[in-house]
Design an enzyme around this catalytic site. Sequence first.
Site, mmCIF file in Angstrom:
data_model
loop_
_atom_site.group_PDB
_atom_site.id
_atom_site.type_symbol
_atom_site.label_atom_id
_atom_site.label_comp_id
_atom_site.label_asym_id
_atom_site.label_seq_id
_atom_site.Cartn_x
_atom_site.Cartn_y
_atom_site.Cartn_z
ATOM 1 N N PHE A 141 41.500 44.976 30.810
ATOM 2 C CA PHE A 141 40.873 44.646 32.095
ATOM 3 C C PHE A 141 41.760 45.135 33.229
ATOM 4 O O PHE A 141 42.950 44.848 33.260
ATOM 5 C CB PHE A 141 40.646 43.133 32.234
ATOM 6 C CG PHE A 141 39.923 42.783 33.512
ATOM 7 C CD1 PHE A 141 38.538 42.913 33.601
ATOM 8 C CD2 PHE A 141 40.622 42.366 34.635
ATOM 9 C CE1 PHE A 141 37.865 42.620 34.783
ATOM 10 C CE2 PHE A 141 39.961 42.069 35.821
ATOM 11 C CZ PHE A 141 38.588 42.195 35.906
ATOM 12 N N ASP A 226 49.862 47.782 33.596
ATOM 13 C CA ASP A 226 49.143 46.859 34.480
ATOM 14 C C ASP A 226 49.727 45.463 34.291
ATOM 15 O O ASP A 226 49.460 44.794 33.299
ATOM 16 C CB ASP A 226 47.644 46.892 34.145
ATOM 17 C CG ASP A 226 46.831 45.943 35.027
ATOM 18 O OD1 ASP A 226 47.434 45.079 35.690
ATOM 19 O OD2 ASP A 226 45.595 46.074 35.036
ATOM 20 N N LYS A 255 48.011 39.375 41.698
ATOM 21 C CA LYS A 255 47.895 37.934 41.420
ATOM 22 C C LYS A 255 49.067 37.096 41.976
ATOM 23 O O LYS A 255 49.002 36.681 43.121
ATOM 24 C CB LYS A 255 47.671 37.708 39.930
ATOM 25 C CG LYS A 255 46.275 38.211 39.503
ATOM 26 C CD LYS A 255 45.746 37.572 38.240
ATOM 27 C CE LYS A 255 44.257 37.791 38.078
ATOM 28 N NZ LYS A 255 43.889 39.009 37.363
HETATM 29 C C1 LIG Z 1 42.978 40.154 37.570
HETATM 30 C C2 LIG Z 1 43.375 41.478 37.017
HETATM 31 C C3 LIG Z 1 43.067 42.668 37.689
HETATM 32 C C4 LIG Z 1 42.191 42.697 38.919
HETATM 33 O O1 LIG Z 1 42.786 42.066 40.016
HETATM 34 P P1 LIG Z 1 41.861 41.727 41.287
HETATM 35 O O2 LIG Z 1 42.837 41.145 42.265
HETATM 36 O O3 LIG Z 1 40.843 40.756 40.813
HETATM 37 O O4 LIG Z 1 41.260 42.981 41.746
HETATM 38 C C5 LIG Z 1 43.558 43.837 37.172
HETATM 39 N N1 LIG Z 1 44.301 43.870 36.055
HETATM 40 C C6 LIG Z 1 44.619 42.749 35.374
HETATM 41 C C7 LIG Z 1 45.466 42.835 34.159
HETATM 42 C C8 LIG Z 1 44.163 41.511 35.824
HETATM 43 O O5 LIG Z 1 44.449 40.399 35.142
#
Ligand SMILES: *Cc1c(COP(=O)(O)O)cnc(C)c1O
Length: 406
Positions: A141, A226, A255
Amino acid sequence: MAAEKMAVTRETFDEVIVPVYAPAQCVPVKGKGSRLWDQQGNEYIDFAGGIAVTALGHCHPALVAALHAQSEALWHVSNVFTNEPALRLATRLTQATFADRVFFANSGAEANEAAFKLARYYASNIHSPYKSKIIAFHHGFHGRTLFTVSVGGQPKYSDGFGPKPADIVHVPFNDLDAVRAVMDDHTCAVVVEPIQGEGGVTPATPAFMQGLRALCDAHQALLVVDEVQSGMGRTGKLFAHEHYGIQPDILTTAKALGGGFPVSAMLTTHAIAQVMAPGTHGTTYGGNPLACAVAEAALDLINTPEVLQGVSARHHQFVEALQAINARFGLFSEIRGMGLLIGAELTPAWAGKARDLLNAATAERLMILNAGPNVLRLAPSLVITPQEIAEGMARLETAIGKLVAA
Ligand SMILES: *Cc1c(COP(=O)(O)O)cnc(C)c1O
């Protein structure tokens, strides 16, 4: 005097918000540390942390002070000018990591969008415009923009929004042979989460992360890590890749970076960043002074031995409590995760019921998360107290007991 505020309720949501979420029936109005209160004054214990965001709890005094001070100094200037909070935060981030250049944005998706664009742009400029393949993973994700849902490994998030960006290949997570089979000199990047968060709280194996690093080196591809969910102390290190003894070429964080204030960053090396020039990428709010002032305060607190070392003791307390619940009810087939990103996979008998668990917990005044239909997920504050953990776990046990009896 300010006018009286309009009365709103959970019903208002259904009347005025685009229906992409199904929020709980309660509406939180106040938070302090790992506790929240709703409109009716009910008190909740927070094991969700705003989905791994409020890493220092709600309304941490140091973050409130930083926001307050900056709110009286300067809110916004755009990138036509730079500003002191952004320069300080970027300096701190480069001092604390492998990176020596930072790009600020406002969300995880935007940081990833910048990362994927940079990886393509770097390959196109340094190697060849045909070196465009991105290798990513099933259940990964990376956000909800069209590029990031396309790199993400859950087609349900990108289907129906096509045509999708091309030359993106998905293979199974933790399967190095599968990567090897699609890796070639035409690959510009491998994009990986050290722990798949949304995809089910699945940590990468050390051999997998180290193997990806080696494959990227062999094919002059960039390793994009990520850490939007796994970063900022979540696993007990500032960034989760540090557990694996490898360095990324590009890292994204969001986050917990702002502890609840929207801010994200893409970190990279000077050698990679230098392909970019004024105009190649940008965003109005990136490096916003309010966001960066709060993030600097958050980083100062999180990147300390006290907070980082405290994560492991809390991890054990959570896991032991989950095991005790499981000894009684036998609903988890596996408890996994790192630090304070913890997942509990439901047994086949409970398959698809993660959301029911979440609702049952809310009814007992406990906030938890799911990661897909079959995994219960916890991503609490890094400084949650042992007593709050014990109290929340007792509420979870009650909630599960009622579900079992129902
Ligand atoms: C939450 C998340 C995103 C997206 O972040 P947003 O602030 O919602 O755009 C991307 N990568 C990972 C691993 C995430 O947990």
